[in-house]
Design an enzyme around this catalytic site. Sequence first.
Site, PDB file in Angstrom:
ATOM      1  N   GLU A   1       0.849  -1.206  -0.058  1.00  0.00           N
ATOM      2  CA  GLU A   1       0.078  -0.032   0.027  1.00  0.00           C
ATOM      3  C   GLU A   1       0.795   1.415   0.027  1.00  0.00           C
ATOM      4  O   GLU A   1       0.540   2.148  -0.804  1.00  0.00           O
ATOM      5  CB  GLU A   1      -1.143  -0.148   1.325  1.00  0.00           C
ATOM      6  CG  GLU A   1      -2.055  -0.985   0.990  1.00  0.00           C
ATOM      7  CD  GLU A   1      -1.846  -2.495   1.230  1.00  0.00           C
ATOM      8  OE1 GLU A   1      -0.726  -2.635   1.616  1.00  0.00           O
ATOM      9  OE2 GLU A   1      -2.817  -3.209   0.981  1.00  0.00           O
TER      10      GLU A   1
ATOM     11  N   HIS B   1     -12.023  -5.484   7.911  1.00  0.00           N
ATOM     12  CA  HIS B   1     -12.557  -5.263   6.835  1.00  0.00           C
ATOM     13  C   HIS B   1     -13.937  -4.447   6.808  1.00  0.00           C
ATOM     14  O   HIS B   1     -14.720  -4.485   5.961  1.00  0.00           O
ATOM     15  CB  HIS B   1     -13.024  -6.380   5.907  1.00  0.00           C
ATOM     16  CG  HIS B   1     -11.828  -7.522   5.847  1.00  0.00           C
ATOM     17  ND1 HIS B   1     -11.287  -8.299   6.513  1.00  0.00           N
ATOM     18  CD2 HIS B   1     -11.182  -7.559   4.449  1.00  0.00           C
ATOM     19  CE1 HIS B   1     -10.422  -8.976   5.700  1.00  0.00           C
ATOM     20  NE2 HIS B   1     -10.363  -8.610   4.654  1.00  0.00           N
TER      21      HIS B   1
END
Lengths: 323, 338
Positions: A59, A126
């Site tokens: 990321e 999540h």
Amino acid sequence: MQMTYLEAIADAMRHEMRRDDNVFMIGEDIGTYGGAFKVTKGFLDEFGAKRIIDAPISEAAIIGSAIGASLNGMRPIVEMQFMDFITNGFNQVVTVAGTTAYRWGLPVPMVVRGPSGGGVGGNPFHSRNSEAWFAHATGLKVVCPAFPDDAKGLMIASIRDNDPVMFFEHKGLYRKIKGEVPEGEHIVPLGQARVVRKGTHCSVIAYGSAVHMALAAAEALASEGIDIEVVDIRTLVPFDQETVFESVRKTGRALVAHEAVLTAGFGGEIAARIADIAFQYLDAPVRRVAAFDSPTPFAPTLEQAVLPNAEKIQAAVRELCNF
Amino acid sequence: MKSTQRSSGKPASKSTSLLTADQRKELLSYMLMAREFDTAMLRLYRQGKAFGGVYSQLGNEAVSVGSAYALDRDRDVLFPMHRNIGSHFVFGQDLDQLMVNHLAREGSQMRGTDGTGHYADPARRIYGNVSHLGAMIPVAAGFSLADQLRGITTVSLTFIGDGGAQVGEVHEALNFASVHKIPLILIIENNQYAYSTPNSLEFACERLSDRALGYGMYGTTIDGTDVELVYATCLEAVERARRGEGPSLIETRTMRMRGHAEHDDFSYVPKDLLEEWATKDPVETYITRIVRDGVMTADEVKALRETTLATMIASIDRALERAWPAPEEGFKNVFMSI
């Protein structure tokens, strides 16, 4: 044209990629696979591997390289597979992207977008709603659309914006919400709240999934004779406080709702500004409905218990109206 | 050699150098600028006039000058770190502008929002660092990636220390750059200490360039005190990048001859280690070579050195005559537009 929230986001990005060669996408599994939620389905075929870049699970490298490309005239759209994973690229967003205009006077026209939010059994990793972190970071615009037409219009505005934009899509809304979306060019400027339901007794100020909770609460409350106004702020940064104050001046009561956890959430900022500027118009304290201060749990029973919902908003509105 | 566009002159006759006499003079002059910049900043610090940290690059001149000299400053791009002042000069930065930026005075390219070498100057193709080590390496890769998407090869040169090389973003950026064959050159300046922490507590591999193998890229470890070796090694890296062969990782071995910054007395560094490295001083050894090869006389070098120091001090004095930026600047430009 009727579109889901997800289709509206894809439509906006496709529109901008056709219009401007400087727009490209980078993320994980966005090419052949079309993204974990299939937002970029078909993009690789239309735009090719140079503009739809499948990156390693890195990321920081993904966001950092998008910043570098921004400094060299591109308008990258970064997909976080889940917005939770932004923590792995946090330094790039906050330290580099969010300080560049201030330090260098140079634009970083990057959009970091992806699914956030809970209610889908996602587990603590999540499901997070992390928008407030970025509102606090300085130098970042923060967008949280609730409807398909806004998702498209705000996405186009975000891609064309010269500042870094954090674009929080609510994964629970992706396929659940459908609505009329203008075809072709459709821009919703950042920093304009929208009154999505007119009412007289109490203002509910919300964004993202909480707007839908507020609208559901409004229906239930209407049968009790309580008429609430729902203001969707749409963007946290810039924050359209005028529309919020106008609503509160009219109703005299304010409830702030968001799916993110309560403490140091953006609702605290909204409540403080109402108390500061519109205090004399208030007939009751400013209240907040938000998630319990915990990670988002996995089991549906726990998740439903800690997250806000229409019933919790109804209860809070009743209290305010009886204050 | 074809990829540099530097001053041309006749090859140095008494040397095996790849460089012309004029190029060698130029290298020395840039190294002296870096060296005397330090001397002048140190003087300022001792006078109590410096504001913020003074990060000496003493001992690093050959790395920042030799590497930047291998690039084409009209088409490539520089992402320097805090000890790479020499590279700013090679990329044509105006000395007075550099001083004003460093000292955060009115006219700074950062308006006073930041100082030292953190500025960006897009016209000169220089993008400074942030204090978070390693954060700018993926950014440097992304700058070149943008041109790669346009079908243009822009070599991006950036740096990290032996300490900063342990940051996760460095790993991510190198792997990403290698996968996408991005024309990135990363120099790991191994100057033995990360603040007070020695190599032995920073990493366990023999050479930091050994990591290149794991990324599938070219890697090498060289003596960072030899400016012509640094130049030649970087030139090869530039040529590989231009051929589409992707990034290179170059570890340069040097010694940080001062503390992390001037507040640090570096008493944790063994004296004999400093004495050993002092014999390999990159500026002094290059002067010896230059004089030996007849490129310049000792007197010419001495004169150049004195002029350079005087130029640095005069530039600092001009910067200090400037006002601090107006307080209102603090409230401006958080966004490009809002």
